[in-house]
Each structure stands twice: as structure tokens, then as C-alpha cells.
Scaffold this active site. Structure first.
Site, short mmCIF file in Angstrom:
data_model
loop_
_atom_site.label_atom_id
_atom_site.label_comp_id
_atom_site.label_asym_id
_atom_site.label_seq_id
_atom_site.Cartn_x
_atom_site.Cartn_y
_atom_site.Cartn_z
N ASP A 80 5.67 -3.27 11.44
CA ASP A 80 4.23 -3.14 11.63
C ASP A 80 4.15 -3.38 13.00
O ASP A 80 2.69 -2.44 13.46
CB ASP A 80 3.59 -4.31 10.63
CG ASP A 80 4.01 -5.68 10.94
OD1 ASP A 80 5.04 -5.99 11.63
OD2 ASP A 80 3.24 -6.32 10.47
N SER A 101 7.89 -5.01 7.08
CA SER A 101 7.39 -5.96 8.31
C SER A 101 8.21 -7.25 8.22
O SER A 101 7.44 -8.24 8.04
CB SER A 101 5.71 -6.29 8.17
OG SER A 101 5.17 -5.24 7.99
N ARG A 148 0.90 -1.31 0.29
CA ARG A 148 0.07 0.01 0.13
C ARG A 148 0.87 1.19 -0.10
O ARG A 148 1.88 1.34 0.82
CB ARG A 148 -0.80 -0.09 1.17
CG ARG A 148 -1.95 -0.82 1.35
CD ARG A 148 -2.98 -0.65 2.61
NE ARG A 148 -2.19 -0.58 3.79
CZ ARG A 148 -2.54 0.15 4.69
NH1 ARG A 148 -3.75 0.91 4.75
NH2 ARG A 148 -1.98 0.06 5.94
#
Length: 899
Positions: free
Chosen positions: A639, A585, A521
Site C-alpha cells: 500500500d 499490505s 476491496r
């Protein structure tokens, strides 16, 4: 004939009346099943604790005894597991003296035990230990398969001292007197249920049992969720309706004739079993006698002269009625029978009497059909089908020996329920073979239960074991923080250089990138401070194709930069040099907030030439290669840290971040003085534990099962991230699949057939686990989910699959809870307080979507860290909003530093 028709007008029932009877019986069934309405219901709807039909794998030697029909019987049944579903039955009939049928209980059970002993001697079975099924064709209240309290005697039985006692223990007591036989009473079976089971052995579609003989009754497979009187909602159970009592509360009074009333008054149990008295062979002959007698008295037959025989109760029996209704020789039979009763019949008399027989027996078939139609409709509605194919297993002398009965019954049932395709299957010795079948199934299920429990036993973790996991985790956390052990530590304890949580003064426009799963994203985040504090976000999601996830590093970062370019264009902000936070992440070693060296890929990523490289440099180089825009990369963010920050923006007490989704990880604010690998002792820094690697040194091998080892060996990174592989969504379905394969190999699931799809890695996504374990889902829906996966499952299979999923996800939540307990305890000791209040920010699909994971996790933490009061807060977009907040905080602290 028209005189007889007028005379018996009330016995001729139109289809409208039958549909009405059907509706009445449906209402009675609902009453009998309801917890509050059952005590006053006449149709008792007794649970039989028979939960499964035969599946063809039953085998062995079984005994059965059968009490309740016209004779007492003992049977030996051999069931062969030869793939042809064959069985052998040997029986012996015993005449039961009237003084036993209407004597006292002790004598009755001694008689049964003695007869069984005689049978075993004849068959040379005394040396064997054999399971026994006890067919007892009277209404019993059962709380398990091997016990039954007699509610009331019916038919021609009336034995003192048995009502309200458990007939199984009485039989066991009587059998104990015979020291030389060893018989295990495993199941108490109603003959109706036995009939269904016998037919079910030959036809798996059979789910209704029907008796039309000395008595009448029906049973069928009901959904457990509708049976209030038995705990549990899973699967089905056979319900013995005891429909003979339908109408005992007056529900059929408008259909009962004067003859029915007279017959009832002269019976052994007046006012009871009123429906049975209109249907079963024990009473039809008597009804015919009463009708003929009245017609004779009124001068309509035999010139008004009744013989003594005609005045005697019981002189006309069912066999007479059947003989009189025979198609060709019926008339001559009628003449013979009437003559034997000392009546002098004319041709007209014979025709009239034959007609009376027809009307009486036709009414019986009609009423029986109406109640059966109600059961079939209920089954169809339970299955939510518009059309249903099913089989009804039938037994009983009236159905078998009466010349027209079966044909009439079938025809009426098909008229009343045109949307059910019914096969009527004649049972061969339902009460003998059927009882053996129930016993065989019980035997099989008990053996299966043992095997399933054994397979799932390693997933049950005691409190002691969980405490041990907590202590081991604590030890590994310390290793990761200490300078001399850090290099070899499996829990990496990576410093993130995030040293503060938001204080509310953050403001501005920031970009965030989020890479960590199968999607990528790009976000624009606008943060306002002050009274109108708010965060606005705009984002776009891009897929990452497999060939890029597992291609070269350059290709991966070029793809990322292309996605950023698209987004900037789409938002119209290509010119501005915005500060950017990069949520990455994967485990990274950081030397500062904007430097992150990839330690190693996890979660299915395998891009080459990245491990050991700085991801910020790789991103900057890809931006340079494209040469279209420039960005200020301020922070590399894990994350978990993003999750903690997002929640920290709302709740300053949030100092722990937890991800329980595709992967599993935790971060927390650690005191600088405890972090030996970073200079300085003041303040705090967030540590990304990377706890997924816990156990990679073998410290939790004692709780790893053979299934965990199989999952690990088949994964992209064997031997790595062992704790993650026991706790995260990416692997739970795979563990379930391995267990299902094992259970199928043992013949406990899917009829022992391993389907193509079960051989495929990864077919069990976590979302399926969440769906299967949802409490709101009936087993039918579980079956549907399994069918989507190409697994054709029975109800029993679905129960087992649900249980397997439950065991795996419960262990995951408990292990995760044990790890988290170690972290909160460490925080408590850091602060030096007796009692700690702290908030954990959580994200991840497993935590958010699974029906039980979050609850079990919370309960485990409470149990293992009782001095900590932990609040769990769901993070709203930690990897997007969190990254922007970290970037904002870093900018703020950087500016403070410059000043």
C-alpha cells in the site's frame, strides 16, 4: 400599614422587576468575563484560580486565617482521608481594634502574624511546617492561587497603603519576622469561595458560594473557555463575581430610593458597592433608621417627635431588625428597642416599624435572589441542560440569624428559576474550613501534577533523542540494503520491482484488489491517457470476518475470490481477462513484480499456512478452485508503494510513500546500485522499507516505556514491529489505556476505580484519540466520549485524559518524523545535492484525521532534515488507484521490453 406600603412603594419589587434585574445581572457577568469589556465592567468577575472542588481524597493538617468579617479568626483544620470525608476544626476569635481596621498596612499584617503566632502557641503547633490558607474577603485581582492584588477596601475596612499591592507577599513578609514558625501561604481565598469549597466537601454538587452577612457576594464554577482573562480553555475555574458593585455604573438607579442615596452618601465609600448597600446586614439597620426618621419628621410616627438616638447614625443595627421581625415576640421586641431609643411608641407605631423592617429585609432577599437566579441560569446554559440540579453553599450572619430571610430567599429563587432544582446548604465556617479546603485541594493537585508529569516524562523526547533515532534508522536502512547484513536486518528493505513512476501514457481497464485491514476491496479502474487524462473508479467493499482473518490460508483466499466473483458479476465483466494489481499490505519478499512471498503477518492477521508462501500463487490456485473466471495477475503491490504512485501520477517529484494509519510504513525510490540483493546497477527501484520492525533488535529500547512493553506483550506478535507499536493508530489507544490504568492505580484518575471497560483491550480506538484531542471540543464533550467508553469522568479527569492522549500522539508523530528525516536525507545524498526538493505521498487515518499528528510530523522532519524541502501530498486512494497505476506501468514496461 397601607401608609407604610405607599411610603415604601419603590422597595416592593414584583417578579417582573426581579426578572429584569436578573437579566441585567446576566449582562454584567458577560461584561466582566470579556477581555475588552472587563476594564469598564462594574461586576469584576475575578478569577480565583480555584479550579477543582474537593474530591474527598484530601488529607492533612492545615491552617487558615480569616480577615474581612466582624472578627479576625485563626483556624486549624485536620482533614482525614478515611473514606467518610471527615474533618476537624479548631478556631480562635480575635477582636480587631478599630485602629487596625482603619490604620496602615504594616500594622494590619503584623496584627495578623501576631494573632497567628498566638494561635499556634495555644495549639502547640510552632514546631510544625504547615500550609496556610488566607481568607481575605475583599476584591482582589489574582494571577495565581497564591497572590492577590487588592482592588479596593469594602465594608467597614479602610487601611492605608494596601490597595494595588499583593496581600500575600505582605503577609509572608510579616510572618518572616517570626523566626520560630514555618508557615507556607499556599492560597488566597475569598470567603465566598471558601463557603463553596466547604459545602463542596460535603456535597460534590455544590458549585455556587453565596455570602449574605456584613457584606454580600457570590462565586460559582465557570467554564474556562468563557474566562478571557485567564489562558487556557480546559476545565472550570471558580469566579468571584464581587457582585456588591453591581449598579455602581447606574445600572440600578431606577430601583434605588432616596434612602439608599442618603445611606450611600454617609458611608465610607460613597458611590461604591451600591448593590451590597441594598442587601447586606452592615446597611439594613441604617436603612430602617433613615426610613423611620423620615416618617417621624413627617408626623407619621411617634407623634412627630424624633429622639437624639434616632438622629444618630448606626443606632439601629441588624440584630435589632432581626429581633423586630421575630414571628411571635417581634412586637414586644420592637417596643423594647424603640423605647431604648427614647421614643414612645404606640401599638400602631410598633406595627408600622415592624412592617418597615419586613419590607427592607424582604427587598434584600429579593435582589439577592434575582442575582443568584442569573448565576444559576448561566450555569444551566453552560451545561446545556434543560433542567439542572445543583447546590448553593451559603454563609453569613444575615442569612443565618434573621428569622425569615432564608425562607424568603429560597422561595423567590425557586420562582425565578423553576428549571433549577436548588439545594441550599449552610456552610460551617466557610472562611476557615473553606480556606483550608482550597489549600488542601491545591496541595493535592500539586502532588498529583508531580505524579502525572512523572508518568508522562518518558514520552517527552528531546531534539537530541530524535536525532539519535534518525541516525539509528539510517544505520538500519543501510543494513537492509547490504547483501551480508540483509538476512539479520530488522528493517527488511524489500525490493518491489516497481521501477518507474507513471509518465501519463498509461491507459486501459484494470482490476485492483486491496487487502490490508479489516476490510477488503475490489476495484475496476479505467485510465485514459493524453489530453483527456483521467482515472475512473468503481469499487465494492467486503468485510473480512475475524474467523477468516485468523483461520486457514485456503479459507482466506477462497473468501477473497468469492468477493471478486460477486464484483465481476455486479459490474458485468466476468468474461474479460483483465490485468490485475493486488495491493497486499503485509511484508513480502519479491523476486519479481508478480511474485510476493509473505514474510509474516502483521496488524491482527493470523491465517495459517501462508507465511513463506507466494501470495500470487495462492490467489491463482483459489481462482482455479472456483473455476468461474480467469485474471491476469500482473503485480503484487504494497500500500505504501500504491500511495507513492497515486501521488506520482499528479506530481512526478513524488518519490516517497508514507502510510500513517492502522499501521506505519514507508517506501521510496532507491538507486539500483545501492540495492545489493537485486542484480543490475541502472536506474531506480522502489524499496518497501517495512520500517515497522525498526527496533526489534533492541536498538531503541532506551526510549521504550513500561507502557510500550505492556502493549507489546499483550499483542498478537510480541517482540515484533516495535517501532510500529509506538507510531501507528492500531496501538496508540492501547498505550493510552495502559497509562490510564497506571494513573488510576495511583489514585489520580476516576477516583481510583478501574472500571470494567478500562480493563478491556482495544476500547480506545484511534478515532477517540482524534476526537479527544480536537481543539474545538470542550471538556464536556470529552467527558461524553469517555462516558461512551464506560468511564465516568470528572472535569479534572478529562483534562488528564486529554493530556495523556496528547503526549502519546505527539511522540508518535515525532518518532515518525525522525524516521522520515532519515529517508529524505538518504535521498539527498543519493542525488548528491546540497538542497533537496521532494514530495512525499501520504495516506492513513492517523495522518488525515488526527488534529495535530500531521503538523508535528512535518515540523519534526523540517527540524531534523533542514537541507530538504519536503512537500506532503495527500494520496487519493493509493491502494486502489495506486495498484491499477502500477499494473498499467508494469504492462507498459513489459510491452517495451517485448518490443
Amino acid at each position: 400599614l397601607s401608609q407604610v406600603d405607599r411610603y415604601l412603594y419603590h422597595m416592593r419589587l414584583s417578579d417582573d422587576v426581579l426578572l429584569d434585574v436578573m437579566a441585567r445581572f446576566q449582562a454584567e457577568m458577560v461584561k466582566g468575563l470579556g477581555r475588552d469589556t472587563n476594564p469598564t465592567a462594574t461586576v469584576k468577575m475575578l478569577p480565583s484560580f480555584v479550579r477543582s472542588l474537593p474530591d474527598g481524597s484530601e488529607k492533612g493538617d492545615f491552617l487558615a486565617v480569616d480577615l474581612g468579617g466582624s472578627q479576625f479568626r485563626a483556624h486549624q483544620v485536620k482533614v482525614f482521608d478515611d473514606g467518610k470525608q471527615s474533618s476537624q476544626l479548631e478556631s480562635k476569635f480575635y477582636h480587631t481594634p478599630k485602629e487596625v481596621i482603619q490604620g496602615n498596612g504594616a500594622e494590619l499584617f503584623d496584627y495578623i502574624a501576631d494573632s497567628l503566632l498566638d494561635f499556634m502557641e495555644t495549639k502547640n503547633l510552632k514546631h510544625k511546617k504547615l500550609p496556610l490558607g488566607f481568607t481575605f474577603s475583599f476584591p482582589c485581582k489574582q494571577t495565581k492561587l497564591e497572590e492577590g492584588v487588592l482592588l479596593s477596601w469594602t465594608k467597614h475596612f479602610k487601611v492605608r497603603g494596601v490597595q494595588d499591592t499583593d496581600v500575600v507577599s505582605s503577609l509572608r513578609k510579616a510572618l518572616k519576622k517570626h523566626k520560630d514558625i514555618d508557615v507556607d501561604v499556599l492560597a488566597l481565598v475569598n470567603d465566598t469561595v471558601g463557603t463553596m469549597m466547604t459545602c463542596g466537601y460535603d456535597d460534590p454538587r455544590c458549585e455556587v458560594g453565596l455570602i449574605i452577612g456584613t457584606g454580600t457576594n457570590a462565586c460559582y464554577m465557570e467554564e474556562m473557555r468563557h474566562i478571557d482573562l485567564v489562558e487556557g480553555d480546559e476545565g472550570r475555574m471558580c469566579i468571584n463575581t464581587e457582585w456588591g458593585a453591581f449598579g455602581d455604573d447606574g445600572a440600578l438607579d431606577d430601583l434605588r430610593t432616596e434612602f439608599d442615596r442618603e445611606l450611600d452618601l454617609g458611608s465610607l465609600n460613597p458611590g461604591k458597592q451600591l448593590f451590597e448597600k441594598m442587601i447586606s446586614s452592615l446597611y439594613l439597620g441604617e436603612l430602617v433608621r433613615l426610613v423611620i426618621l423620615k416618617m417621624t419628621k413627617e408626623g407619621l410616627l411617634f407623634n412627630g417627635k424624633a429622639s437624639t438616638a434616632l438622629l444618630t447614625k448606626g443606632k439601629i443595627e441588624m440584630k435589632h431588625v432581626s429581633a423586630m421581625e421575630k414571628y411571635k415576640e417581634g412586637l414586644s421586641n420592637t417596643k423594647e428597642i424603640l423605647t431604648e431609643l427614647n421614643l414612645f411608641p404606640s401599638e400602631e407605631d410598633c406595627i408600622a416599624v415592624q412592617h418597615v423592617c419586613t419590607i427592607v429585609s424582604f427587598r434584600s432577599a429579593n435582589l439577592c435572589a434575582a442575582a443568584l437566579a442569573a448565576i444559576l441560569t448561566r450555569l444551566r446554559e453552560n451545561k446545556k441542560l434543560l433542567r439542572m440540579r445543583t447546590t448553593v453553599g451559603i454563609d453569613g450572619g444575615l442569612y443565618k440569624t434573621h428569622p425569615q430571610y432564608a425562607k424568603r430567599l429560597h422561595k423567590v429563587v425557586r420562582r425565578l428559576v423553576p428549571n433549577c432544582d436548588v439545594r441550599f446548604l449552610l456552610s460551617v465556617s466557610g472562611s476557615g474550613k473553606g480556606a483550608a479546603m482550597v489549600t488542601a485541594v491545591a496541595y493535592r493537585l500539586a502532588a498529583q501534577r508531580k505524579q502525572i508529569d512523572a508518568a508522562l516524562a518518558p514520552f517527552l523526547l528531546s531534539l537530541e533523542t530524535l536525532r539519535e533515532v534518525k541516525h539509528k534508522m539510517r544505520t538500519e536502512l543501510e543494513y537492509g540494503l547490504k547483501r551480508e547484513t540483509q538476512g539479520s536486518a530488522t528493517v527488511k528493505m524489500l525490493p518491489t520491482y516497481v521501477c518507474g513512476t507513471p509518465d501519463g501514457t498509461e491507459k486501459g481497464k484494470f482490476l485492483a484488489l486491496d487487502l490490508g485491514g479489516t476490510n477488503f476491496r475490489v476495484l475496476l479502474v479505467k485510465i485514459r491517457s493524453g489530453r483527456r487524462r483521467s482515472v475512473q473508479m468503481y469499487n465494492k467493499i467486503f468485510a473480512i470476518p475475524l474467523e477468516i482473518m485468523q483461520g486457514t490460508g485456503e479459507e482466506l483466499f477462497d473468501h477473497i475470490v468469492q468477493c471478486i466473483a460477486e464484483f465481476l458479476e455486479y459490474m458485468g465483466i466476468k468474461g474479460a481477462r483483465l490485468p490485475l494489481g493486488f495491493t497486499f499490505s503485509f511484508p513480502c519478499r519479491q523476486a519479481s513484480i508478480d511474485k510476493g512471498t509473505l514474510v509474516g503477518w502483521t496488524k491482527g492477521f493470523k491465517a495459517t499456512d501462508c507465511e513463506g508462501e507466494d501470495v500470487v500463487d495462492m490467489l491463482r490456485e483459489a481462482i482455479r478452485r472456483r473455476n468461474e473466471f480467469d485474471l491476469d495477475i500482473v503485480a503484487v503491490v504494497n500500500d505504501t508503494v500504491g500511495t507513492m504512485m497515486t501521488c506520482g501520477y499528479e506530481d512526478p517529484n513524488c518519490e516517497i510513500g508514507l502510510i500513517a494509519g492502522t499501521g506505519s510504513n514507508v517506501c521510496y525510490m532507491e538507486d539500483m546500485k545501492n540495492i545489493e540483493i537485486v542484480e543490475g546497477n541502472e536506474g531506480k527501484m522502489c524499496i518497501n522499507t517495512e520500517w515497522g520492525g525498526f527496533g526489534d533488535n533492541g536498538c531503541i529500547d532506551n526510549i521504550r516505556t513500561k507502557y510500550d512493553k505492556e502493549v507489546d506483550e499483550g499483542s498478537l506478535n510480541p517482540g515484533k514491529q516495535r517501532y510500529e507499536k509506538m507510531t501507528s493508530g492500531m496501538y496508540l489507544g492501547e498505550i493510552v489505556r495502559q497509562i490510564l490504568i497506571d494513573l488510576t492505580k495511583q489514585g489520580l484518575l476516576f477516583r481510583g476505580q478501574i472500571s470494567e471497560s478500562l480493563r478491556k483491550r482495544g476500547i480506545f480506538e484511534t478515532k477517540f484519540l482524534s476526537q479527544i484531542e480536537s481543539d474545538r471540543l470542550a471538556l464536556l464533550q470529552v467527558r461524553r466520549i469517555l462516558q461512551q467508553l464506560g468511564l465516568d469522568s470528572t472535569c479534572d479527569d478529562s483534562i488528564i485524559v486529554k493530556e495523556v492522549c496528547g503526549a502519546v500522539s505527539k511522540r508518535a508523530a515525532q518518532l515518525c518524523g525522525a524516521g522520515l528525516a532519515a529517508i529524505v536525507e538518504k535521498k539527498r545524498e543519493n542525488r548528491g545535492v546540497e538542497h533537496l526538493q521532494i514530495t512525499v505521498g501520504v495516506d492513513g487515518t492517523l495522518y488525515k484525521l488526527h488534529p495535530h499528528f500531521s503538523r508535528i510530523l512535518r515540523e519534526t522532519v523540517k527540524e531534523l532534515a533542514p537541507q530538504c524541502d519536503v512537500t506532503f501530498m495527500l494520496s487519493e486512494d493509493g491502494s486502489g488507484k495506486g495498484a491499477a497505476l502500477i499494473t498499467a506501468v508494469a504492462k507498459r514496461l513489459h510491452n517495451v521490453g517485448q518490443k
